[in-house]
Design a protein around this motif. Structure first.
Motif, PDB file in Angstrom:
ATOM      1  N   ALA A 193     -96.976 -19.810  28.149  1.00 38.42           N
ATOM      2  CA  ALA A 193     -96.423 -19.092  29.298  1.00 38.42           C
ATOM      3  C   ALA A 193     -97.523 -18.506  30.174  1.00 38.42           C
ATOM      4  O   ALA A 193     -97.528 -18.695  31.405  1.00 38.42           O
ATOM      5  N   TYR A 194     -98.486 -17.825  29.570  1.00 38.91           N
ATOM      6  CA  TYR A 194     -99.470 -17.102  30.371  1.00 38.91           C
ATOM      7  C   TYR A 194    -100.568 -18.017  30.907  1.00 38.91           C
ATOM      8  O   TYR A 194    -100.990 -17.867  32.064  1.00 38.91           O
ATOM      9  N   LEU A 195    -101.039 -18.965  30.119  1.00 36.96           N
ATOM     10  CA  LEU A 195    -102.033 -19.887  30.651  1.00 36.96           C
ATOM     11  C   LEU A 195    -101.402 -20.773  31.728  1.00 36.96           C
ATOM     12  O   LEU A 195    -102.009 -21.020  32.775  1.00 36.96           O
ATOM     13  N   GLY A 196    -100.178 -21.230  31.491  1.00 38.24           N
ATOM     14  CA  GLY A 196     -99.494 -22.039  32.489  1.00 38.24           C
ATOM     15  C   GLY A 196     -99.280 -21.289  33.790  1.00 38.24           C
ATOM     16  O   GLY A 196     -99.474 -21.831  34.883  1.00 38.24           O
ATOM     17  N   ALA A 197     -98.879 -20.020  33.679  1.00 41.91           N
ATOM     18  CA  ALA A 197     -98.666 -19.214  34.883  1.00 41.91           C
ATOM     19  C   ALA A 197     -99.965 -19.025  35.652  1.00 41.91           C
ATOM     20  O   ALA A 197     -99.999 -19.112  36.888  1.00 41.91           O
ATOM     21  N   PHE A 198    -101.047 -18.753  34.942  1.00 40.73           N
ATOM     22  CA  PHE A 198    -102.351 -18.564  35.591  1.00 40.73           C
ATOM     23  C   PHE A 198    -102.761 -19.813  36.368  1.00 40.73           C
ATOM     24  O   PHE A 198    -103.181 -19.738  37.537  1.00 40.73           O
ATOM     25  N   LEU A 199    -102.640 -20.974  35.738  1.00 42.60           N
ATOM     26  CA  LEU A 199    -103.040 -22.211  36.402  1.00 42.60           C
ATOM     27  C   LEU A 199    -102.100 -22.559  37.549  1.00 42.60           C
ATOM     28  O   LEU A 199    -102.539 -23.034  38.606  1.00 42.60           O
ATOM     29  N   ASP A 200    -100.794 -22.335  37.359  1.00 39.46           N
ATOM     30  CA  ASP A 200     -99.844 -22.604  38.437  1.00 39.46           C
ATOM     31  C   ASP A 200    -100.142 -21.732  39.663  1.00 39.46           C
ATOM     32  O   ASP A 200    -100.024 -22.173  40.807  1.00 39.46           O
ATOM     33  N   LEU A 201    -100.519 -20.488  39.428  1.00 38.19           N
ATOM     34  CA  LEU A 201    -100.834 -19.587  40.529  1.00 38.19           C
ATOM     35  C   LEU A 201    -102.087 -20.032  41.280  1.00 38.19           C
ATOM     36  O   LEU A 201    -102.082 -20.116  42.512  1.00 38.19           O
ATOM     37  N   HIS A 202    -103.144 -20.340  40.527  1.00 34.38           N
ATOM     38  CA  HIS A 202    -104.438 -20.526  41.179  1.00 34.38           C
ATOM     39  C   HIS A 202    -104.795 -21.978  41.493  1.00 34.38           C
ATOM     40  O   HIS A 202    -105.681 -22.211  42.328  1.00 34.38           O
TER      41      HIS A 202
END
Length: 381
Positions: free
Chosen positions: A349-358
């Motif tokens: 969840a958190y690594l995916g969110a970080f990459l999706d954002l940036h």
């Protein structure tokens, strides 16, 4: 991340495949053969796309291997995961039997779990699967010291299913066993040398590996990979576990092609430059109870978007495949409150969110503050 030498890593994992590094007393190993008939399986990726996988062997003739110069040029093994057409290809193997045997022997588990059982872990990527059309961000994954790239397979498959190309890298002589062409199983020459050279030396060497990898994958005239046209060279990120996560810092400092970096419980060893990372984003995800003094020191110099997350009930290997497989084998220590299922859900969840954002520019409220869906995750910064 802070337990890095071969002997210390073995103590970390002790007698349990799923040791998460909390320092708790660990369960005794299962009797010989107890896990022989368990069929291990990684969790199904959550993204909408099927996943393909290729394997590359790369040689950098410009550099001798830093740990075994007599071996010649620096070598890398790379697993490339990519969005693929469904229903094609064969299920990709998890690791070779030789790699599995080296992993289990190094951790005192060879009599509790057979190499065949570990090597036979079911994955969801397929070799030979034709790619879908389009271009996608590239994420480089680098594993922890002493362990090979297979330990990050669930993350690689997850990201590919969500529309990324993922290059998961093994750095020669930095794991207890990685298969290379010619029937070679390279072992951890670095394990004896790194305490002398310092672990920052390991991270800087991996940074050079990653720049070479990017050169070969994005070479417009002669790319190393047959599906290199899938990669958008303007959207590249790097993440890793332990020393692999720490390596994202010098990799970004030395190569502006890397737009975002994430460190999953890796000590920073003074690697953050005084001038920062030119405003590029960085994510720190830390285990519960780990020594994060190097993060305190490096945090002010991270000069772009940044988050420091701490996961309650976690250990050093929470962010890898280890707790998922440990749960299935019945080897997860009862003292560890965070299950394999929750470990992988939080990490994805958190690594995916970080990459999706940036890398994709998609808003991610999950990164704005604490979430009721993930109460274990605290925001330190």
């Amino acid at each position: 991340m802070h337990r890095l030498t071969r002997g210390t890593a073995a103590a970390l994992l002790g007698l349990s495949l799923a040791l998460l590094g909390s320092g708790a007393t660990h369960a005794a190993p299962a009797p010989a053969g107890a896990a022989e008939h368990v069929r291990l399986e990684l969790p199904q990726p959550t993204g909408p796309m099927a996943v393909g996988r290729d394997t590359l062997h790369l040689v950098d003739p410009s550099r001798p291997d830093p740990w075994t110069p007599q071996a010649g040029a620096r070598e890398l093994m790379v697993s490339l995961y990519y969005p693929a057409r469904a229903g094609h290809g064969r299920t990709a193997p998890y690791m070779t039997t030789g790699e599995a045997q080296a992993f289990l022997t190094d951790r005192g588990l060879a009599e509790a779990v057979s190499a065949r059982t570990l090597a036979g872990t079911r994955t969801h990527a397929r070799t030979g699967a034709p790619p879908v059309r389009g271009t996608f961000p590239l994420v480089v994954l680098s594993p922890g010291f002493t362990v090979n790239r297979s330990t990050l397979t669930l993350l690689a498959e997850e990201l590919a299913s969500r529309g990324y190309v993922v290059a998961s890298v093994d750095h020669a002589y930095e794991s207890v066993g990685t298969a290379f062409p010619g029937g070679r199983l390279l072992t951890c020459a670095a394990c004896e040398q790194a305490p002398v050279t310092g672990y920052a030396h390991v991270a800087r060497g991996r940074a050079r590996d990653v720049s070479f990898l990017l050169d070969r994958l994005t070479d417009a005239r002669d790319p190393a990979w047959r599906h290199a046209g899938l990669i958008d060279p303007a959207r590249i990120g790097m993440a890793g576990h332990s020393i692999g996560g720490a390596s994202a810092v010098p990799a970004m400092a030395g190569d502006r092609r890397i737009r975002a970096g994430a460190d999953l419980d890796g000590g920073l060893f003074g690697l953050v430059p005084d001038g920062g990372l030119d405003g590029r984003p960085f994510l720190l995800v830390g285990a519960d109870g780990e020594d994060q003094s190097s993060w305190v020191e490096g945090w002010p110099r991270l000069d772009g978007w940044k988050r420091w997350l701490k996961v309650a009930g976690s250990g050093h290997f929470t962010f890898t495949d280890v707790p998922v497989l440990g749960d299935q084998l019945g080897l997860l220590p009862p003292e560890e409150p965070l299950s394999g299922e929750r470990s992988q859900q939080i990490t994805r969840a958190y690594l995916g969110a970080f990459l999706d954002l940036h890398l994709k520019g998609t808003a991610q409220p999950l990164l704005d503050g604490p979430s009721p869906e993930h109460p274990e995750v605290a925001f330190r910064g």
